[in-house]
Design a protein around this motif. Structure first.
Motif, PDB file in Angstrom:
ATOM      1  N   THR A 185       0.816  -1.221   0.000  1.00  0.00           N
ATOM      2  CA  THR A 185       0.000   0.000   0.000  1.00  0.00           C
ATOM      3  C   THR A 185       0.848   1.269   0.000  1.00  0.00           C
ATOM      4  O   THR A 185       0.331   2.351  -0.298  1.00  0.00           O
ATOM      5  N   TRP A 186       2.129   1.151   0.320  1.00  0.00           N
ATOM      6  CA  TRP A 186       2.954   2.332   0.513  1.00  0.00           C
ATOM      7  C   TRP A 186       3.213   3.144  -0.765  1.00  0.00           C
ATOM      8  O   TRP A 186       3.142   4.389  -0.726  1.00  0.00           O
ATOM      9  N   PRO A 187       3.520   2.526  -1.922  1.00  0.00           N
ATOM     10  CA  PRO A 187       3.804   3.347  -3.105  1.00  0.00           C
ATOM     11  C   PRO A 187       2.690   4.337  -3.434  1.00  0.00           C
ATOM     12  O   PRO A 187       2.963   5.490  -3.806  1.00  0.00           O
ATOM     13  N   MET A 188       1.431   3.922  -3.278  1.00  0.00           N
ATOM     14  CA  MET A 188       0.320   4.842  -3.528  1.00  0.00           C
ATOM     15  C   MET A 188       0.238   5.908  -2.440  1.00  0.00           C
ATOM     16  O   MET A 188       0.115   7.105  -2.732  1.00  0.00           O
ATOM     17  N   ARG A 190       2.548   7.019  -0.484  1.00  0.00           N
ATOM     18  CA  ARG A 190       3.712   7.912  -0.512  1.00  0.00           C
ATOM     19  C   ARG A 190       3.474   9.111  -1.431  1.00  0.00           C
ATOM     20  O   ARG A 190       3.954  10.218  -1.160  1.00  0.00           O
ATOM     21  N   ARG A 191       2.715   8.899  -2.490  1.00  0.00           N
ATOM     22  CA  ARG A 191       2.478   9.972  -3.455  1.00  0.00           C
ATOM     23  C   ARG A 191       1.414  10.961  -3.000  1.00  0.00           C
ATOM     24  O   ARG A 191       1.368  12.085  -3.508  1.00  0.00           O
ATOM     25  N   VAL A 192       0.554  10.555  -2.067  1.00  0.00           N
ATOM     26  CA  VAL A 192      -0.598  11.407  -1.747  1.00  0.00           C
ATOM     27  C   VAL A 192      -0.583  12.001  -0.343  1.00  0.00           C
ATOM     28  O   VAL A 192      -1.280  12.995  -0.094  1.00  0.00           O
ATOM     29  N   ILE A 193       0.161  11.426   0.601  1.00  0.00           N
ATOM     30  CA  ILE A 193       0.126  11.963   1.964  1.00  0.00           C
ATOM     31  C   ILE A 193       0.814  13.323   2.023  1.00  0.00           C
ATOM     32  O   ILE A 193       1.695  13.637   1.214  1.00  0.00           O
ATOM     33  N   GLY A 194       0.407  14.121   3.006  1.00  0.00           N
ATOM     34  CA  GLY A 194       0.973  15.451   3.161  1.00  0.00           C
ATOM     35  C   GLY A 194       2.439  15.397   3.569  1.00  0.00           C
ATOM     36  O   GLY A 194       2.894  14.443   4.204  1.00  0.00           O
ATOM     37  N   LYS A 195       3.167  16.447   3.217  1.00  0.00           N
ATOM     38  CA  LYS A 195       4.608  16.438   3.491  1.00  0.00           C
ATOM     39  C   LYS A 195       4.918  16.474   4.979  1.00  0.00           C
ATOM     40  O   LYS A 195       6.003  16.059   5.398  1.00  0.00           O
ATOM     41  N   ASP A 196       3.968  16.967   5.797  1.00  0.00           N
ATOM     42  CA  ASP A 196       4.194  17.042   7.239  1.00  0.00           C
ATOM     43  C   ASP A 196       3.592  15.862   7.997  1.00  0.00           C
ATOM     44  O   ASP A 196       3.673  15.817   9.228  1.00  0.00           O
ATOM     45  N   PHE A 212      12.375  -0.108   5.021  1.00  0.00           N
ATOM     46  CA  PHE A 212      11.198   0.724   4.809  1.00  0.00           C
ATOM     47  C   PHE A 212      11.276   1.981   5.669  1.00  0.00           C
ATOM     48  O   PHE A 212      11.022   3.094   5.184  1.00  0.00           O
ATOM     49  N   ALA A 213      11.608   1.828   6.949  1.00  0.00           N
ATOM     50  CA  ALA A 213      11.695   2.987   7.844  1.00  0.00           C
ATOM     51  C   ALA A 213      12.744   3.973   7.350  1.00  0.00           C
ATOM     52  O   ALA A 213      12.535   5.193   7.403  1.00  0.00           O
ATOM     53  N   GLN A 214      13.864   3.456   6.852  1.00  0.00           N
ATOM     54  CA  GLN A 214      14.915   4.336   6.361  1.00  0.00           C
ATOM     55  C   GLN A 214      14.440   5.137   5.149  1.00  0.00           C
ATOM     56  O   GLN A 214      14.729   6.332   5.026  1.00  0.00           O
ATOM     57  N   ARG A 215      13.676   4.473   4.269  1.00  0.00           N
ATOM     58  CA  ARG A 215      13.151   5.167   3.092  1.00  0.00           C
ATOM     59  C   ARG A 215      12.164   6.260   3.503  1.00  0.00           C
ATOM     60  O   ARG A 215      12.164   7.360   2.949  1.00  0.00           O
ATOM     61  N   VAL A 216      11.321   5.943   4.491  1.00  0.00           N
ATOM     62  CA  VAL A 216      10.340   6.927   4.948  1.00  0.00           C
ATOM     63  C   VAL A 216      11.048   8.129   5.567  1.00  0.00           C
ATOM     64  O   VAL A 216      10.700   9.280   5.293  1.00  0.00           O
ATOM     65  N   LEU A 217      12.043   7.863   6.405  1.00  0.00           N
ATOM     66  CA  LEU A 217      12.774   8.955   7.046  1.00  0.00           C
ATOM     67  C   LEU A 217      13.496   9.812   6.012  1.00  0.00           C
ATOM     68  O   LEU A 217      13.512  11.048   6.126  1.00  0.00           O
ATOM     69  N   ARG A 218      14.076   9.188   4.995  1.00  0.00           N
ATOM     70  CA  ARG A 218      14.768   9.949   3.946  1.00  0.00           C
ATOM     71  C   ARG A 218      13.803  10.839   3.167  1.00  0.00           C
ATOM     72  O   ARG A 218      14.195  11.883   2.648  1.00  0.00           O
ATOM     73  N   SER A 219      12.532  10.418   3.116  1.00  0.00           N
ATOM     74  CA  SER A 219      11.541  11.215   2.396  1.00  0.00           C
ATOM     75  C   SER A 219      10.984  12.356   3.248  1.00  0.00           C
ATOM     76  O   SER A 219      10.132  13.116   2.791  1.00  0.00           O
ATOM     77  N   GLY A 220      11.455  12.454   4.493  1.00  0.00           N
ATOM     78  CA  GLY A 220      11.091  13.588   5.336  1.00  0.00           C
ATOM     79  C   GLY A 220       9.973  13.355   6.328  1.00  0.00           C
ATOM     80  O   GLY A 220       9.500  14.303   6.961  1.00  0.00           O
ATOM     81  N   HIS A 221       9.540  12.105   6.487  1.00  0.00           N
ATOM     82  CA  HIS A 221       8.451  11.792   7.423  1.00  0.00           C
ATOM     83  C   HIS A 221       9.001  11.079   8.656  1.00  0.00           C
ATOM     84  O   HIS A 221       9.741  10.099   8.526  1.00  0.00           O
ATOM     85  N   ASP A 222       8.635  11.545   9.856  1.00  0.00           N
ATOM     86  CA  ASP A 222       8.984  10.820  11.076  1.00  0.00           C
ATOM     87  C   ASP A 222       8.169   9.529  11.154  1.00  0.00           C
ATOM     88  O   ASP A 222       7.085   9.430  10.586  1.00  0.00           O
ATOM     89  N   VAL A 223       8.715   8.557  11.890  1.00  0.00           N
ATOM     90  CA  VAL A 223       8.109   7.234  11.972  1.00  0.00           C
ATOM     91  C   VAL A 223       7.692   6.926  13.407  1.00  0.00           C
ATOM     92  O   VAL A 223       8.492   7.059  14.337  1.00  0.00           O
ATOM     93  N   HIS A 224       6.435   6.514  13.587  1.00  0.00           N
ATOM     94  CA  HIS A 224       5.900   6.041  14.865  1.00  0.00           C
ATOM     95  C   HIS A 224       5.456   4.597  14.658  1.00  0.00           C
ATOM     96  O   HIS A 224       4.684   4.318  13.732  1.00  0.00           O
ATOM     97  N   VAL A 225       5.917   3.685  15.503  1.00  0.00           N
ATOM     98  CA  VAL A 225       5.725   2.246  15.257  1.00  0.00           C
ATOM     99  C   VAL A 225       4.831   1.616  16.312  1.00  0.00           C
ATOM    100  O   VAL A 225       4.965   1.868  17.502  1.00  0.00           O
TER     101      VAL A 225
END
Length: 264
Positions: A185-188, A190-196, A212-225
């Motif tokens: 579900t992530w590729p879709m 990733r394109r639509v969620i807000g930058k913040d 996956f977490a590393q890719r998310v962090l590199r894209s500028g989103h913090d991660v809560h697990v």
């Protein structure tokens, strides 16, 4: 970096989930945040209940959305967790108010009155018969507390991108968390969620796909697990740079983090 420890449905490993007793135990343990799921009753109250129906956590059948708050208030939401308590002569006397259905308003009042800042992660459950009314009522309540403004201790989470969009339109300053359970579900998303927006993957996803977490962090989103309950999973989250761990065992997570701090 030390992640924030958020109590999943309260201190729900030892206590019945979503009860006031579970949340007070989490606060006493030092949890920095509380997580809850919310559903709308038939008469329009937001209550902290995970399941659509009541079979798992009460003694009766029924769907939350078809019952009034008064009907839910008659039920014991804690007995399922320790079914033999009534037979234990040495068990402490239970405060029934801590075991009944918990309204979101009562939980937020508890947080507002607490003697330190505590953050609240509120998950709206979908699908539901009331659709966007859940988010509308939630935002109205946040306004009552003045928590729809920048710096609010509340963030809203959902697996439903549409639900989070509703909150963003109604309360653009409230922090949002897009929950993710399955990698496809992530590729879709990733394109639509807000930058913040924040991203909330399950721990199982991170175990299988730590990059996956590393890719998310590199894209500028913090991660809560969610839901982090073991030392190995906590260590994985720390290595990946996760900002918050949502746990059934907040006291244990805090103890582990304190131990690591002392070892430095």
């Amino acid at each position: 970096m030390r992640p924030q420890v958020v109590a999943h449905r309260g201190a729900s490993h030892e206590n019945a989930e979503h009860t006031l007793g579970a949340y007070l135990a989490a606060l006493d343990a030092g949890a920095e945040g509380l997580e809850c799921d919310v559903r709308l009753t038939a008469d329009g109250h937001l209550v902290c209940v995970h399941d659509r129906d009541l079979r798992r956590t009460t003694s009766r059948r029924g769907v939350v959305s078809t019952l009034d708050l008064a009907e839910l208030s008659e039920l014991d939401f804690a007995a399922w967790k320790n079914p033999w308590t009534d037979l234990d002569d040495e068990a402490p006397e239970r405060d029934e108010e801590l075991d009944r259905v918990l309204t979101l308003r009562k939980l937020l009042e508890t947080v507002a009155d607490y003697d330190r800042r505590v953050e609240v992660a509120i998950e709206t459950k979908h699908p539901t018969r009331y659709g966007g009314l859940v988010e509308k009522r939630l935002v109205e309540m946040l306004r009552d507390f003045g928590w729809d403004t920048p710096g609010s201790p509340v963030r809203v989470m959902s697996f439903s991108f549409t639900a989070l969009q509703r909150v963003e339109r109604l309360a653009p300053h409230v922090q949002l968390v897009q929950l993710v359970e399955h990698l496809p579900t992530w590729p879709m998303l990733r394109r639509v969620i807000g930058k913040d927006w924040l991203v909330g993957p399950g721990i199982e996803l991170l175990r299988e796909h730590p990059r996956f977490a590393q890719r998310v962090l590199r894209s500028g989103h913090d991660v809560h697990v969610w839901t982090v309950n073991t030392e190995a999973d906590l260590d994985l989250c720390i290595r990946l740079g996760v900002k918050a761990v949502i746990s059934d065992r907040p006291a244990y997570m805090l103890e582990l983090l304190d131990q690591r701090q002392d070892q430095r």
